[in-house]
Design an enzyme around this catalytic site. Structure first.
Site, PDB file in Angstrom:
ATOM      1  N   LYS A 139     -19.257  24.566   2.904  1.00 38.67           N
ATOM      2  CA  LYS A 139     -19.876  23.131   3.770  1.00 38.67           C
ATOM      3  C   LYS A 139     -19.422  22.206   2.953  1.00 38.67           C
ATOM      4  O   LYS A 139     -18.417  21.678   3.139  1.00 38.67           O
ATOM      5  CB  LYS A 139     -21.740  23.774   2.808  1.00 38.67           C
ATOM      6  CG  LYS A 139     -22.057  24.715   3.631  1.00 38.67           C
ATOM      7  CD  LYS A 139     -22.824  24.718   3.405  1.00 38.67           C
ATOM      8  CE  LYS A 139     -24.018  26.289   4.262  1.00 38.67           C
ATOM      9  NZ  LYS A 139     -24.017  26.550   5.938  1.00 38.67           N
ATOM     10  N   ASP A 141     -24.367  32.315  -5.146  1.00 37.16           N
ATOM     11  CA  ASP A 141     -23.458  32.100  -3.713  1.00 37.16           C
ATOM     12  C   ASP A 141     -23.906  30.466  -3.517  1.00 37.16           C
ATOM     13  O   ASP A 141     -25.260  30.799  -2.914  1.00 37.16           O
ATOM     14  CB  ASP A 141     -23.867  33.038  -2.352  1.00 37.16           C
ATOM     15  CG  ASP A 141     -23.522  32.232  -0.965  1.00 37.16           C
ATOM     16  OD1 ASP A 141     -23.987  33.233  -0.775  1.00 37.16           O
ATOM     17  OD2 ASP A 141     -23.313  31.201  -1.080  1.00 37.16           O
ATOM     18  N   TYR A 185     -29.054  35.137   2.595  1.00 36.20           N
ATOM     19  CA  TYR A 185     -27.483  35.272   3.488  1.00 36.20           C
ATOM     20  C   TYR A 185     -26.486  35.181   3.051  1.00 36.20           C
ATOM     21  O   TYR A 185     -25.889  34.072   2.074  1.00 36.20           O
ATOM     22  CB  TYR A 185     -27.538  34.696   4.016  1.00 36.20           C
ATOM     23  CG  TYR A 185     -26.872  34.912   5.954  1.00 36.20           C
ATOM     24  CD1 TYR A 185     -25.780  33.361   6.156  1.00 36.20           C
ATOM     25  CD2 TYR A 185     -26.008  35.762   6.808  1.00 36.20           C
ATOM     26  CE1 TYR A 185     -24.718  33.858   7.058  1.00 36.20           C
ATOM     27  CE2 TYR A 185     -25.544  35.681   7.420  1.00 36.20           C
ATOM     28  CZ  TYR A 185     -24.480  34.280   7.622  1.00 36.20           C
ATOM     29  OH  TYR A 185     -23.779  34.867   8.752  1.00 36.20           O
TER      30      TYR A 185
END
Ligand code: KE4
Length: 433
Positions: free
Chosen positions: A273, A245, A150
């Site tokens: 994050k 990623d 994702y």
């Protein structure tokens, strides 16, 4: 520990019922809706360290950590103090601020692939920008992504995506034009032969490959030995870029991310994050010759009103400073290993086939008797059992990610007492599964 009879969630239910009239699904992000584990989401009231409290006063040990940012523990006093100081100077400038230099230098110093960095406001923004940059730099359109990975919700990535897309069984989302995803090629994770075939079938057309170097969005799936190294060689061989990623793995798998841990340096990296310490920050960065294409230095356009805002920079800077303290990653590794090894031992004792693992403060486990190397393997797990386990742990005061297709996270605030309580709760629940 919360006893099941005292587990009341009426206030959560009341607030969530109202939320469903106001916001689609009653949430600001789909995976929070508990769709795949059943039951009503818990409405939080406050968080601190490794614990959370809901609006009914129930206390939980938290293994979601707001999906990764709370790596130093929720509401860390030093982060809050730094934010209080920054607040007096304002919340957003929309102009250069020295704090951007400070965080940029910390990121560049830490992450092997990053010589220059651009801040944005989310991981999605980082990934959609890096995709545009891959295409701008190579002049090619096609990209390779991996099933179950994702990279945020930008159209071109919503092809066999993980996380909430997988949780909700949305392999492709309505509203995504075929023309957008026709250039998105997919391969199973850990399958170098499939990647070789894609390059052979699309000679000179692939801008690059993007992946989670350790998958967290199909559940926790680490790279097989040689997979990352093989991708590095294959992309170089075909004049394509390699993009890690590291929105989830960045500063969590190690201070330099998965790329430092595994010794494989991509051309570009996305972050999020942890570098925002709980405030909205994403970033993309990499080789200077590539990043120099980004406006206004170069022609590739990307922008953002709140990018680099002083509050988010402040929270990120303080979070990375705390992670630099000696013993941080040893602590994450120790408590997380103890947790996962304990969970797997209890599953075995109570007759539930299970697989799992951890790297530093990132972990996962599957109710699955066979090894999980990719998304197809993960989907063979007993999702119903996972849902029952999640509910049971919730009633025992342990908050796990509400989906089999998510990873779990520990923090510097997680103690041996937290782990021991979690394991005793797991034993109770697994005995009744
Ligand atoms: P955000 O746009 O949610 O900040 O980041 C997107 C993203 C990109 N890349 C990776 C590897 C990610 O894990 C994410 C976001 N992670 C999910 C949890 N699996 C965020 C939680 C949510 O969607 O609410």
């Amino acid at each position: 520990m919360v006893s099941i009879t005292s587990f009341k969630t009426s206030r959560s239910e009341e607030i969530f019922a109202s939320a469903q009239k106001l916001m689609p699904g009653g949430v600001s992000s789909p995976v929070r809706a508990f769709k795949s584990v059943g039951g009503q989401p818990i409405v939080f009231d406050r968080v601190k360290g490794s614990h959370i409290w809901d609006v009914d006063g129930n206390e939980y040990i938290d293994y979601v950590g707001t999906w990764g940012p709370a790596i130093c523990g929720h509401a860390h006093p030093e982060v809050l103090a730094a934010l209080r100081d920054a607040l007096d100077k304002g919340t957003s400038f929309g102009a250069p601020c020295v704090l951007e230099n400070v965080l940029a230098e910390m990121v560049i110093d830490a992450v092997p692939s990053i010589e220059m960095v651009r801040f944005v406001n989310s991981g999605t923004e980082a990934c959609m920008s890096v995709l545009r940059l891959m295409r701008a730099f190579t002049g090619r359109e096609k990209i390779i992504k991996f099933e179950g990975c994702y990279h945020g919700h930008a159209d071109m990535f919503l092809v066999k995506a993980g996380s909430g897309v997988a949780t909700l069984g949305l392999p492709d989302s309505p509203g995504v034009p075929k023309s957008t995803t026709s250039s998105t090629l997919t391969a199973p994770y850990n399958d170098l032969e499939a990647v070789k075939a894609l390059f052979a079938e699309n000679p000179g057309e692939i801008a690059g490959a993007i992946l989670e170097p350790v998958v967290g969005n199909s559940g926790f799936i680490p790279p097989d030995a040689g997979f990352l190294e093989g991708l590095r060689l294959l992309t170089q061989e075909h004049g394509a870029l390699l993009v890690f990623d590291e929105v989830m793995t960045g500063f969590r798998i190690s201070y330099g991310g998965a790329q430092a841990k595994f010794g494989v340096t991509p051309d570009l990296t996305t972050l999020g994050k942890v570098i925002g310490g709980g405030l909205p920050v994403g970033a993309y960065g990499g080789r200077k010759d590539i990043m120099s294409m980004v406006a206004p230095a170069g022609p590739m356009y990307q922008a953002g009103t709140l990018s680099g805002n002083p509050l988010a920079m402040t929270a990120g800077i303080k979070t990375l400073e705390l992670l630099q303290k000696a013993g941080s990653y040893e602590h994450l590794d120790r408590v997380t290993t103890k947790l996962v090894e304990g969970l797997l031992e209890i599953a075995k004792e109570t007759g539930h086939p299970a697989m799992g693992g951890s790297i530093s403060g990132m972990f996962g486990f599957f109710f699955n008797g066979d090894p999980v190397h990719n998304y197809d393997d993960a989907k063979k797990s007993d999702l119903t059992k996972f849902g029952r386990f999640h509910r049971g742990m919730l009633e025992q005061g342990v908050y796990l990610a509400p989906s089999q297709f998510e990873a779990g996270f520990t923090s510097l605030a997680h103690t041996d007492e937290d782990i021991d309580k979690t394991l005793s709760a797991a034993r109770e629940v697994m005995k009744q599964l």
